[in-house]
Design an enzyme around this catalytic site. Structure first.
Site, PDB file in Angstrom:
ATOM      1  N   GLN A  11       0.825  -1.223   0.000  1.00  0.00           N
ATOM      2  CA  GLN A  11       0.000   0.000   0.000  1.00  0.00           C
ATOM      3  C   GLN A  11       0.858   1.272   0.000  1.00  0.00           C
ATOM      4  O   GLN A  11       0.714   2.138  -0.857  1.00  0.00           O
ATOM      5  CB  GLN A  11      -0.856   0.043   1.261  1.00  0.00           C
ATOM      6  CG  GLN A  11      -1.875  -1.043   1.394  1.00  0.00           C
ATOM      7  CD  GLN A  11      -2.839  -0.723   2.526  1.00  0.00           C
ATOM      8  OE1 GLN A  11      -3.830  -0.044   2.318  1.00  0.00           O
ATOM      9  NE2 GLN A  11      -2.548  -1.192   3.723  1.00  0.00           N
ATOM     10  N   LEU A  12       1.751   1.375   0.971  1.00  0.00           N
ATOM     11  CA  LEU A  12       2.489   2.627   1.123  1.00  0.00           C
ATOM     12  C   LEU A  12       3.572   2.797   0.059  1.00  0.00           C
ATOM     13  O   LEU A  12       3.701   3.876  -0.543  1.00  0.00           O
ATOM     14  CB  LEU A  12       3.108   2.693   2.529  1.00  0.00           C
ATOM     15  CG  LEU A  12       3.910   3.959   2.826  1.00  0.00           C
ATOM     16  CD1 LEU A  12       3.045   5.209   2.683  1.00  0.00           C
ATOM     17  CD2 LEU A  12       4.520   3.900   4.231  1.00  0.00           C
ATOM     18  N   ALA A  60       7.474  -4.762   4.736  1.00  0.00           N
ATOM     19  CA  ALA A  60       7.383  -5.339   6.084  1.00  0.00           C
ATOM     20  C   ALA A  60       6.557  -6.605   6.042  1.00  0.00           C
ATOM     21  O   ALA A  60       5.822  -6.846   5.086  1.00  0.00           O
ATOM     22  CB  ALA A  60       6.724  -4.341   7.043  1.00  0.00           C
ATOM     23  N   TYR A  61       6.704  -7.394   7.087  1.00  0.00           N
ATOM     24  CA  TYR A  61       5.794  -8.519   7.333  1.00  0.00           C
ATOM     25  C   TYR A  61       4.640  -7.906   8.109  1.00  0.00           C
ATOM     26  O   TYR A  61       4.817  -7.479   9.266  1.00  0.00           O
ATOM     27  CB  TYR A  61       6.510  -9.597   8.151  1.00  0.00           C
ATOM     28  CG  TYR A  61       5.642 -10.791   8.480  1.00  0.00           C
ATOM     29  CD1 TYR A  61       5.810 -11.994   7.810  1.00  0.00           C
ATOM     30  CD2 TYR A  61       4.652 -10.701   9.455  1.00  0.00           C
ATOM     31  CE1 TYR A  61       5.006 -13.090   8.113  1.00  0.00           C
ATOM     32  CE2 TYR A  61       3.847 -11.788   9.755  1.00  0.00           C
ATOM     33  CZ  TYR A  61       4.032 -12.978   9.083  1.00  0.00           C
ATOM     34  OH  TYR A  61       3.241 -14.055   9.372  1.00  0.00           O
ATOM     35  N   THR A 101       5.410   1.516  13.649  1.00  0.00           N
ATOM     36  CA  THR A 101       3.992   1.362  13.994  1.00  0.00           C
ATOM     37  C   THR A 101       3.690   1.790  15.427  1.00  0.00           C
ATOM     38  O   THR A 101       4.585   1.766  16.289  1.00  0.00           O
ATOM     39  CB  THR A 101       3.606  -0.136  13.827  1.00  0.00           C
ATOM     40  OG1 THR A 101       2.329  -0.360  14.415  1.00  0.00           O
ATOM     41  CG2 THR A 101       4.594  -1.063  14.506  1.00  0.00           C
ATOM     42  N   ASP A 102       2.431   2.113  15.679  1.00  0.00           N
ATOM     43  CA  ASP A 102       1.993   2.408  17.062  1.00  0.00           C
ATOM     44  C   ASP A 102       2.022   1.142  17.918  1.00  0.00           C
ATOM     45  O   ASP A 102       1.947   1.234  19.143  1.00  0.00           O
ATOM     46  CB  ASP A 102       0.567   2.988  17.050  1.00  0.00           C
ATOM     47  CG  ASP A 102      -0.434   2.014  16.494  1.00  0.00           C
ATOM     48  OD1 ASP A 102      -0.322   1.668  15.297  1.00  0.00           O
ATOM     49  OD2 ASP A 102      -1.318   1.543  17.250  1.00  0.00           O
ATOM     50  N   TYR A 125       4.334  -8.785  16.322  1.00  0.00           N
ATOM     51  CA  TYR A 125       4.587  -7.878  15.190  1.00  0.00           C
ATOM     52  C   TYR A 125       5.202  -6.567  15.715  1.00  0.00           C
ATOM     53  O   TYR A 125       6.213  -6.086  15.201  1.00  0.00           O
ATOM     54  CB  TYR A 125       3.265  -7.616  14.454  1.00  0.00           C
ATOM     55  CG  TYR A 125       3.258  -6.432  13.524  1.00  0.00           C
ATOM     56  CD1 TYR A 125       3.799  -6.508  12.241  1.00  0.00           C
ATOM     57  CD2 TYR A 125       2.692  -5.219  13.926  1.00  0.00           C
ATOM     58  CE1 TYR A 125       3.780  -5.412  11.385  1.00  0.00           C
ATOM     59  CE2 TYR A 125       2.662  -4.121  13.079  1.00  0.00           C
ATOM     60  CZ  TYR A 125       3.205  -4.224  11.817  1.00  0.00           C
ATOM     61  OH  TYR A 125       3.186  -3.131  10.986  1.00  0.00           O
TER      62      TYR A 125
HETATM   63  N1  NAP Z   1      -1.049  -1.371   7.230  1.00  0.00           N
HETATM   64  C1  NAP Z   1      -1.142  -0.755   8.416  1.00  0.00           C
HETATM   65  O1  NAP Z   1      -2.231  -0.504   8.936  1.00  0.00           O
HETATM   66  C2  NAP Z   1       0.117  -0.326   9.118  1.00  0.00           C
HETATM   67  C3  NAP Z   1       0.016   0.201  10.423  1.00  0.00           C
HETATM   68  C4  NAP Z   1       1.194   0.591  11.061  1.00  0.00           C
HETATM   69  C5  NAP Z   1       2.412   0.482  10.425  1.00  0.00           C
HETATM   70  N2  NAP Z   1       2.488  -0.047   9.169  1.00  0.00           N
HETATM   71  C6  NAP Z   1       3.787  -0.139   8.525  1.00  0.00           C
HETATM   72  O2  NAP Z   1       3.719   0.630   7.334  1.00  0.00           O
HETATM   73  C7  NAP Z   1       4.565   0.065   6.334  1.00  0.00           C
HETATM   74  C8  NAP Z   1       3.783  -0.110   5.056  1.00  0.00           C
HETATM   75  O3  NAP Z   1       2.670  -0.957   5.291  1.00  0.00           O
HETATM   76  P1  NAP Z   1       1.727  -1.434   4.106  1.00  0.00           P
HETATM   77  O4  NAP Z   1       0.336  -1.492   4.651  1.00  0.00           O
HETATM   78  O5  NAP Z   1       2.020  -0.655   2.878  1.00  0.00           O
HETATM   79  O6  NAP Z   1       2.256  -2.937   3.939  1.00  0.00           O
HETATM   80  P2  NAP Z   1       1.863  -4.029   2.834  1.00  0.00           P
HETATM   81  O7  NAP Z   1       0.778  -3.486   1.947  1.00  0.00           O
HETATM   82  O8  NAP Z   1       1.628  -5.306   3.552  1.00  0.00           O
HETATM   83  O9  NAP Z   1       3.177  -4.129   1.962  1.00  0.00           O
HETATM   84  C9  NAP Z   1       4.353  -4.659   2.470  1.00  0.00           C
HETATM   85  C10 NAP Z   1       5.225  -5.065   1.312  1.00  0.00           C
HETATM   86  O10 NAP Z   1       6.442  -5.613   1.824  1.00  0.00           O
HETATM   87  C11 NAP Z   1       6.838  -6.645   0.962  1.00  0.00           C
HETATM   88  N3  NAP Z   1       7.717  -7.631   1.589  1.00  0.00           N
HETATM   89  C12 NAP Z   1       7.423  -8.476   2.610  1.00  0.00           C
HETATM   90  N4  NAP Z   1       8.460  -9.291   2.858  1.00  0.00           N
HETATM   91  C13 NAP Z   1       9.426  -8.975   1.959  1.00  0.00           C
HETATM   92  C14 NAP Z   1      10.730  -9.475   1.703  1.00  0.00           C
HETATM   93  N5  NAP Z   1      11.256 -10.497   2.407  1.00  0.00           N
HETATM   94  N6  NAP Z   1      11.452  -8.919   0.697  1.00  0.00           N
HETATM   95  C15 NAP Z   1      10.935  -7.915  -0.023  1.00  0.00           C
HETATM   96  N7  NAP Z   1       9.712  -7.393   0.154  1.00  0.00           N
HETATM   97  C16 NAP Z   1       8.968  -7.915   1.153  1.00  0.00           C
HETATM   98  C17 NAP Z   1       5.521  -7.308   0.564  1.00  0.00           C
HETATM   99  O11 NAP Z   1       5.734  -8.046  -0.606  1.00  0.00           O
HETATM  100  P3  NAP Z   1       4.655  -9.129  -1.113  1.00  0.00           P
HETATM  101  O12 NAP Z   1       3.566  -8.290  -1.737  1.00  0.00           O
HETATM  102  O13 NAP Z   1       5.401  -9.955  -2.092  1.00  0.00           O
HETATM  103  O14 NAP Z   1       4.216  -9.878   0.103  1.00  0.00           O
HETATM  104  C18 NAP Z   1       4.585  -6.111   0.407  1.00  0.00           C
HETATM  105  O15 NAP Z   1       4.552  -5.656  -0.926  1.00  0.00           O
HETATM  106  C19 NAP Z   1       5.118  -1.222   6.939  1.00  0.00           C
HETATM  107  O16 NAP Z   1       6.399  -0.959   7.470  1.00  0.00           O
HETATM  108  C20 NAP Z   1       4.165  -1.530   8.082  1.00  0.00           C
HETATM  109  O17 NAP Z   1       4.814  -2.251   9.103  1.00  0.00           O
HETATM  110  C21 NAP Z   1       1.357  -0.446   8.502  1.00  0.00           C
END
Ligand code: NAP
Length: 281
Positions: A11-12, A60-61, A101-102, A125
């Site tokens: 997403q981000l 991220a995971y 993250t929070d 996490y």
């Molecule tokens: N989503 C939330 O509500 C939230 C809240 C707080 C903080 N965050 C933080 O915000 C950031 C962005 O979140 P998001 O929602 O955009 O996450 P997301 O949509 O889950 O995207 C994470 C991406 O990381 C990739 N990834 C995972 N393991 C990997 C690896 N070993 N090597 C390379 N790429 C890898 C994934 O690839 P695949 O598509 O191949 O799996 C995915 O495209 C993250 O750091 C997350 O921890 C998110």
């Protein structure tokens, strides 16, 4: 600026690439297919070759509940991969933005957490993301740690999309009403990150859209704005158990953003209205 962005299929990362390109930056976007971030040698080699001025680490995971079972997997991506990136950034003197993250906080009380408040991760996490923060602090001087909450963007699954889907399948829903946070639009977050990365105002930040609400309030607003006719029942966290513990207080204080002269993000309602328009396109 020459910038590497990780997690661009998420997403981000997707919107960070879009925003930087709009601003005329040279962007190298990395996916899991182009570079598995858990392979240290590959990470070091790739970043050395690209030699960016900055790395914005969005990958991220993010499977919060599954992380309670797949502990090593979550640790490998969120902590170890982050440390590999931080090490090579230090070596080539690139700035690094690490998205956190929070969930690094215990999520108690009702005061917004300040950047310097005591960290005590609420679940595995959160623990792995916190250890990622520690790796960045250990390896780098030129770092930004940006904690975010309740993210929604076009390129991926999120609460808004889930609510819109469920509203087509059901006439009534139950949603948790005692967890309070700030829904945050990746488009607004990406603009802020693109601004921050061009400065030398290093440190820890909290960045979210303005205002606080519960998941219940958020769902009600999604249905109101999108004209969906669904009955929503409020639930307590205890009535909606999950594998990973969830915080009741996800409020983050954006005081540091203001102090450093960055613009605060628009309200979450304003962001949601623009997001629903984006989804229609
Ligand atoms: N989503 C939330 O509500 C939230 C809240 C707080 C903080 N965050 C933080 O915000 C950031 C962005 O979140 P998001 O929602 O955009 O996450 P997301 O949509 O889950 O995207 C994470 C991406 O990381 C990739 N990834 C995972 N393991 C990997 C690896 N070993 N090597 C390379 N790429 C890898 C994934 O690839 P695949 O598509 O191949 O799996 C995915 O495209 C993250 O750091 C997350 O921890 C998110």
């Amino acid at each position: 600026m020459r910038v590497v962005v990780t997690g661009v299929n998420g997403q981000l990362g997707y919107d960070v690439v879009k925003e930087l390109r709009k601003q005329g930056d040279e962007v190298i976007g990395l996916t899991r297919e182009t570079l598995d971030l858990t392979e240290e040698d590959q990470v070091t080699k790739t970043i050395r070759e690209i030699k960016p001025e900055a790395v914005i680490h969005c990958a991220a995971y993010t499977a919060v509940d599954l992380a309670e079972e797949e502990k090593d997997k979550a640790l490998n991506v969120n902590t170890l991969a982050t440390s590999y990136l931080a090490k090579v950034c230090a070596e080539i003197q690139a700035k690094m933005i690490y998205i956190s993250t929070d969930y690094v906080f215990p999520g108690e009380g009702d005061k917004p957490y300040e950047v310097k408040d005591k960290v005590d991760p609420i679940n595995w996490y959160g623990q792995t993301k916190y250890e990622g923060e520690q790796a960045v602090l250990r390896e780098l001087n030129h770092y930004f740690i940006v904690r975010v909450t309740w993210v929604f963007g076009k390129n991926g699954n999120n609460f808004v999309k889930t609510m819109l889907r469920l509203s087509q399948e059901r006439e009534s829903l139950s949603v948790v009403a005692d967890q309070i946070g700030s829904p945050t639009y990746t488009v607004d977050l990406a603009k802020c990150l693109a601004e921050i990365v061009k400065t030398d105002k290093y440190g820890i930040y909290h960045v979210t859209n303005e205002g606080f609400c519960s998941w219940y309030d958020f769902a009600m607003e999604i249905f109101r704005m999108s004209g969906r006719n669904v009955v929503v029942h409020p639930l307590t966290s205890e009535q909606f158990p999950s594998k990973a513990k969830r915080p009741k207080n996800c409020r983050l204080s954006k005081q540091k953003l203001t102090e450093e002269g960055f613009e605060r993000l628009p309200s979450w309602q304003d962001a949601l209205a623009r997001y629903l328009e984006e989804l229609k396109q």
